[in-house]
Motif scaffolding. Structure first.
Motif, PDB file in Angstrom:
ATOM      1  N   SER A 174      -3.496   6.275  -0.176  1.00 19.93           N
ATOM      2  CA  SER A 174      -4.575   6.075  -1.150  1.00 19.93           C
ATOM      3  C   SER A 174      -4.095   6.098  -2.590  1.00 19.93           C
ATOM      4  CB  SER A 174      -5.674   7.124  -0.952  1.00 19.93           C
ATOM      5  OG  SER A 174      -5.186   8.426  -1.218  1.00 19.93           O
ATOM      6  N   SER A 175      -2.861   6.549  -2.834  1.00 16.97           N
ATOM      7  CA  SER A 175      -2.356   6.601  -4.210  1.00 16.97           C
ATOM      8  C   SER A 175      -1.725   5.290  -4.682  1.00 16.97           C
ATOM      9  CB  SER A 175      -1.309   7.716  -4.350  1.00 16.97           C
ATOM     10  OG  SER A 175      -1.910   8.993  -4.327  1.00 16.97           O
ATOM     11  N   THR A 176      -1.565   4.299  -3.802  1.00 18.68           N
ATOM     12  CA  THR A 176      -0.838   3.098  -4.210  1.00 18.68           C
ATOM     13  C   THR A 176      -1.541   2.363  -5.348  1.00 18.68           C
ATOM     14  OG1 THR A 176      -1.880   1.618  -2.583  1.00 18.68           O
ATOM     15  CG2 THR A 176       0.132   2.763  -1.899  1.00 18.68           C
ATOM     16  N   ILE A 177      -2.860   2.248  -5.291  1.00 17.17           N
ATOM     17  CA  ILE A 177      -3.580   1.515  -6.325  1.00 17.17           C
ATOM     18  C   ILE A 177      -3.597   2.278  -7.649  1.00 17.17           C
ATOM     19  CG2 ILE A 177      -5.824   0.573  -7.009  1.00 17.17           C
ATOM     20  CD1 ILE A 177      -6.220  -0.213  -4.055  1.00 17.17           C
ATOM     21  N   PRO A 178      -3.894   3.582  -7.680  1.00 17.75           N
ATOM     22  CA  PRO A 178      -3.787   4.301  -8.958  1.00 17.75           C
ATOM     23  C   PRO A 178      -2.396   4.224  -9.578  1.00 17.75           C
ATOM     24  CG  PRO A 178      -4.890   5.667  -7.335  1.00 17.75           C
ATOM     25  CD  PRO A 178      -4.457   4.428  -6.620  1.00 17.75           C
ATOM     26  N   ILE A 179      -1.353   4.280  -8.748  1.00 18.59           N
ATOM     27  CA  ILE A 179       0.006   4.156  -9.281  1.00 18.59           C
ATOM     28  C   ILE A 179       0.225   2.764  -9.857  1.00 18.59           C
ATOM     29  CG2 ILE A 179       2.447   4.083  -8.636  1.00 18.59           C
ATOM     30  CD1 ILE A 179       1.828   6.364  -6.640  1.00 18.59           C
ATOM     31  N   ALA A 180      -0.258   1.734  -9.169  1.00 14.93           N
ATOM     32  CA  ALA A 180      -0.128   0.366  -9.679  1.00 14.93           C
ATOM     33  C   ALA A 180      -0.883   0.198 -10.992  1.00 14.93           C
ATOM     34  CB  ALA A 180      -0.640  -0.632  -8.639  1.00 14.93           C
ATOM     35  N   LEU A 181      -2.058   0.804 -11.097  1.00 17.67           N
ATOM     36  CA  LEU A 181      -2.830   0.748 -12.345  1.00 17.67           C
ATOM     37  C   LEU A 181      -2.074   1.421 -13.480  1.00 17.67           C
ATOM     38  CD1 LEU A 181      -6.383   1.572 -10.951  1.00 17.67           C
ATOM     39  CD2 LEU A 181      -5.654  -0.599 -11.935  1.00 17.67           C
ATOM     40  N   SER A 182      -1.494   2.571 -13.189  1.00 14.96           N
ATOM     41  CA  SER A 182      -0.729   3.290 -14.209  1.00 14.96           C
ATOM     42  C   SER A 182       0.492   2.490 -14.643  1.00 14.96           C
ATOM     43  CB  SER A 182      -0.294   4.654 -13.665  1.00 14.96           C
ATOM     44  OG  SER A 182       0.475   5.360 -14.610  1.00 14.96           O
ATOM     45  N   ASP A 183       1.205   1.912 -13.676  1.00 15.94           N
ATOM     46  CA  ASP A 183       2.379   1.111 -13.995  1.00 15.94           C
ATOM     47  C   ASP A 183       2.014  -0.099 -14.849  1.00 15.94           C
ATOM     48  OD1 ASP A 183       3.982   2.845 -12.617  1.00 15.94           O
ATOM     49  OD2 ASP A 183       4.170   1.583 -10.834  1.00 15.94           O
ATOM     50  N   SER A 184       0.911  -0.761 -14.515  1.00 16.58           N
ATOM     51  CA  SER A 184       0.509  -1.940 -15.284  1.00 16.58           C
ATOM     52  C   SER A 184       0.086  -1.550 -16.689  1.00 16.58           C
ATOM     53  CB  SER A 184      -0.624  -2.690 -14.577  1.00 16.58           C
ATOM     54  OG  SER A 184      -1.813  -1.927 -14.569  1.00 16.58           O
ATOM     55  N   GLY A 185      -0.528  -0.371 -16.837  1.00 12.19           N
ATOM     56  CA  GLY A 185      -0.892   0.101 -18.167  1.00 12.19           C
ATOM     57  C   GLY A 185       0.322   0.312 -19.043  1.00 12.19           C
ATOM     58  N   SER A 186       1.387   0.825 -18.459  1.00 14.13           N
ATOM     59  CA  SER A 186       2.624   1.034 -19.215  1.00 14.13           C
ATOM     60  C   SER A 186       3.220  -0.297 -19.659  1.00 14.13           C
ATOM     61  CB  SER A 186       3.641   1.799 -18.358  1.00 14.13           C
ATOM     62  OG  SER A 186       3.137   3.066 -17.985  1.00 14.13           O
ATOM     63  N   ILE A 187       3.135  -1.302 -18.778  1.00 11.19           N
ATOM     64  CA  ILE A 187       3.684  -2.622 -19.104  1.00 11.19           C
ATOM     65  C   ILE A 187       2.841  -3.311 -20.170  1.00 11.19           C
ATOM     66  CG2 ILE A 187       4.148  -4.929 -18.169  1.00 11.19           C
ATOM     67  CD1 ILE A 187       4.736  -3.515 -15.476  1.00 11.19           C
ATOM     68  N   LEU A 188       1.512  -3.223 -20.015  1.00 11.74           N
ATOM     69  CA  LEU A 188       0.607  -3.918 -20.927  1.00 11.74           C
ATOM     70  C   LEU A 188       0.426  -3.194 -22.259  1.00 11.74           C
ATOM     71  CD1 LEU A 188      -2.174  -4.795 -18.321  1.00 11.74           C
ATOM     72  CD2 LEU A 188      -0.660  -6.430 -19.437  1.00 11.74           C
ATOM     73  N   ARG A 189       0.805  -1.905 -22.266  1.00 14.88           N
ATOM     74  CA  ARG A 189       0.612  -1.053 -23.441  1.00 14.88           C
ATOM     75  C   ARG A 189      -0.848  -1.016 -23.869  1.00 14.88           C
ATOM     76  NH1 ARG A 189       6.007  -2.291 -27.178  1.00 14.88           N
ATOM     77  NH2 ARG A 189       7.519  -1.694 -25.575  1.00 14.88           N
ATOM     78  N   GLU A 190      -1.719  -0.957 -22.895  1.00 13.86           N
ATOM     79  CA  GLU A 190      -3.146  -0.810 -23.129  1.00 13.86           C
ATOM     80  C   GLU A 190      -3.721  -0.035 -21.949  1.00 13.86           C
ATOM     81  OE1 GLU A 190      -5.512  -4.523 -21.842  1.00 13.86           O
ATOM     82  OE2 GLU A 190      -3.789  -5.291 -22.943  1.00 13.86           O
ATOM     83  N   PRO A 191      -5.030   0.346 -22.014  1.00 12.53           N
ATOM     84  CA  PRO A 191      -5.589   1.199 -20.955  1.00 12.53           C
ATOM     85  C   PRO A 191      -5.638   0.533 -19.580  1.00 12.53           C
ATOM     86  CG  PRO A 191      -6.920   1.329 -22.955  1.00 12.53           C
ATOM     87  CD  PRO A 191      -5.969   0.183 -23.136  1.00 12.53           C
ATOM     88  N   PHE A 192      -4.518   0.460 -18.933  1.00 18.98           N
ATOM     89  CA  PHE A 192      -4.381   0.156 -17.518  1.00 18.98           C
ATOM     90  C   PHE A 192      -4.716  -1.274 -17.103  1.00 18.98           C
ATOM     91  CE2 PHE A 192      -5.283   4.829 -17.546  1.00 18.98           C
ATOM     92  CZ  PHE A 192      -3.973   5.200 -17.348  1.00 18.98           C
ATOM     93  N   ILE A 193      -5.920  -1.746 -17.331  1.00 15.00           N
ATOM     94  CA  ILE A 193      -6.331  -3.029 -16.769  1.00 15.00           C
ATOM     95  C   ILE A 193      -6.540  -4.038 -17.899  1.00 15.00           C
ATOM     96  CG2 ILE A 193      -7.970  -4.218 -15.282  1.00 15.00           C
ATOM     97  CD1 ILE A 193      -8.693  -1.605 -14.026  1.00 15.00           C
ATOM     98  N   ALA A 194      -5.957  -5.224 -17.749  1.00 14.67           N
ATOM     99  CA  ALA A 194      -6.066  -6.255 -18.773  1.00 14.67           C
ATOM    100  C   ALA A 194      -7.487  -6.816 -18.837  1.00 14.67           C
ATOM    101  CB  ALA A 194      -5.068  -7.372 -18.485  1.00 14.67           C
ATOM    102  N   LYS A 195      -7.835  -7.366 -19.973  1.00 11.55           N
ATOM    103  CA  LYS A 195      -9.153  -7.964 -20.182  1.00 11.55           C
ATOM    104  C   LYS A 195      -9.363  -9.127 -19.213  1.00 11.55           C
ATOM    105  CE  LYS A 195     -11.968 -10.205 -23.757  1.00 11.55           C
ATOM    106  NZ  LYS A 195     -11.995 -10.684 -25.157  1.00 11.55           N
ATOM    107  N   GLY A 196     -10.605  -9.254 -18.730  1.00  5.77           N
ATOM    108  CA  GLY A 196     -10.964 -10.328 -17.822  1.00  5.77           C
ATOM    109  C   GLY A 196     -11.444  -9.792 -16.488  1.00  5.77           C
ATOM    110  N   TYR A 197     -11.392 -10.631 -15.465  1.00 12.46           N
ATOM    111  CA  TYR A 197     -11.797 -10.231 -14.123  1.00 12.46           C
ATOM    112  C   TYR A 197     -10.596  -9.688 -13.351  1.00 12.46           C
ATOM    113  CZ  TYR A 197     -16.149 -12.856 -14.805  1.00 12.46           C
ATOM    114  OH  TYR A 197     -17.351 -13.316 -15.274  1.00 12.46           O
TER     115      TYR A 197
END
Length: 218
Positions: A174-197
């Motif tokens: 169950s932690s795979t998605i929260p970890i992916a969200l955290s990793d993407s936030g670090s890459i995007l340098r914004e709060p986890f999820i990029a704008k859009g759908y």
């Protein structure tokens, strides 16, 4: 005040985070809660040893904590789910011949099930909102294994994106998605999820599938 804090346990394996996110969103929307913490924690390593090659190279242990509050930039537009309990034995905790509990997985059957059923759930969800796969800006997919993630997303028409991000961690359930969200936030340098759908997609133990459609505003 401890009297204003509530606890709810969701035992849902690989779809646990997605299920908890739906519940958390309902609590926040109804004002029943002002803040929700989703804690995901599994220790599947206690159910196998290194000699079990069908599971030991894939699964690992993790704990993640995700905090949500209302009125933010992330909006849950809807969700779709499927449970096929009659096939749950293809990936389950089962009693071994020595009397102890062990993790059992029939990888080929799990992959065939995911390829057959996950696209139907995603199509149902997007269709209800007049969207298609090409309208989705980002995908946050349960990191079951490299072959499952890549083959599944290719079948959805998203195969050109590098969506397997857990090679260094393995399947943390169950932690795979929260970890992916955290990793993407670090890459995007914004709060986890990029704008859009965005689509959050969990599937696995159960057998169960949950797809969540998010709209992230500026």
């Amino acid at each position: 005040d401890a009297r204003s804090i509530g606890f709810l346990e969701v035992s849902d394996g690989c779809t646990g985070f997605a299920r908890a996110l739906i519940i958390a969103n309902a609590l926040l929307d109804s004002k029943a809660a002002s803040r929700v913490h989703i804690t995901c924690a599994e220790k599947y390593s206690q159910f196998y040893d290194d000699r079990q090659e069908s599971v030991s190279p894939i699964f690992s242990d993790a704990i993640s904590i995700t905090t949500l509050s209302g009125g933010g930039r992330n909006h849950v537009l809807g969700h779709a789910f499927l449970n096929t309990f009659e096939d749950s034995h293809v990936i389950c905790i089962d009693r071994n011949e020595n009397g102890s509990d062990g993790l059992k997985m029939e990888g080929a059957r799990v992959l065939a099930w995911a390829l057959r059923e996950v696209p139907k759930v995603v199509s149902k969800l997007l269709g209800e909102h007049g969207l298609s796969v090409k309208d989705i800006d980002s995908w946050y997919v349960h990191q079951g294994s490299k072959i499952v993630v890549e083959t599944l997303l290719e079948s959805l028409g998203v195969g050109s994106l590098d969506n397997f991000t857990a090679a260094h961690l393995g399947n943390t359930v169950s932690s795979t998605i929260p970890i992916a969200l955290s990793d993407s936030g670090s890459i995007l340098r914004e709060p986890f999820i990029a704008k859009g759908y965005s689509v959050i997609l969990g599937f696995g133990v159960g057998l169960s599938i949950i797809a969540i459609l998010l709209e992230v505003t500026s």
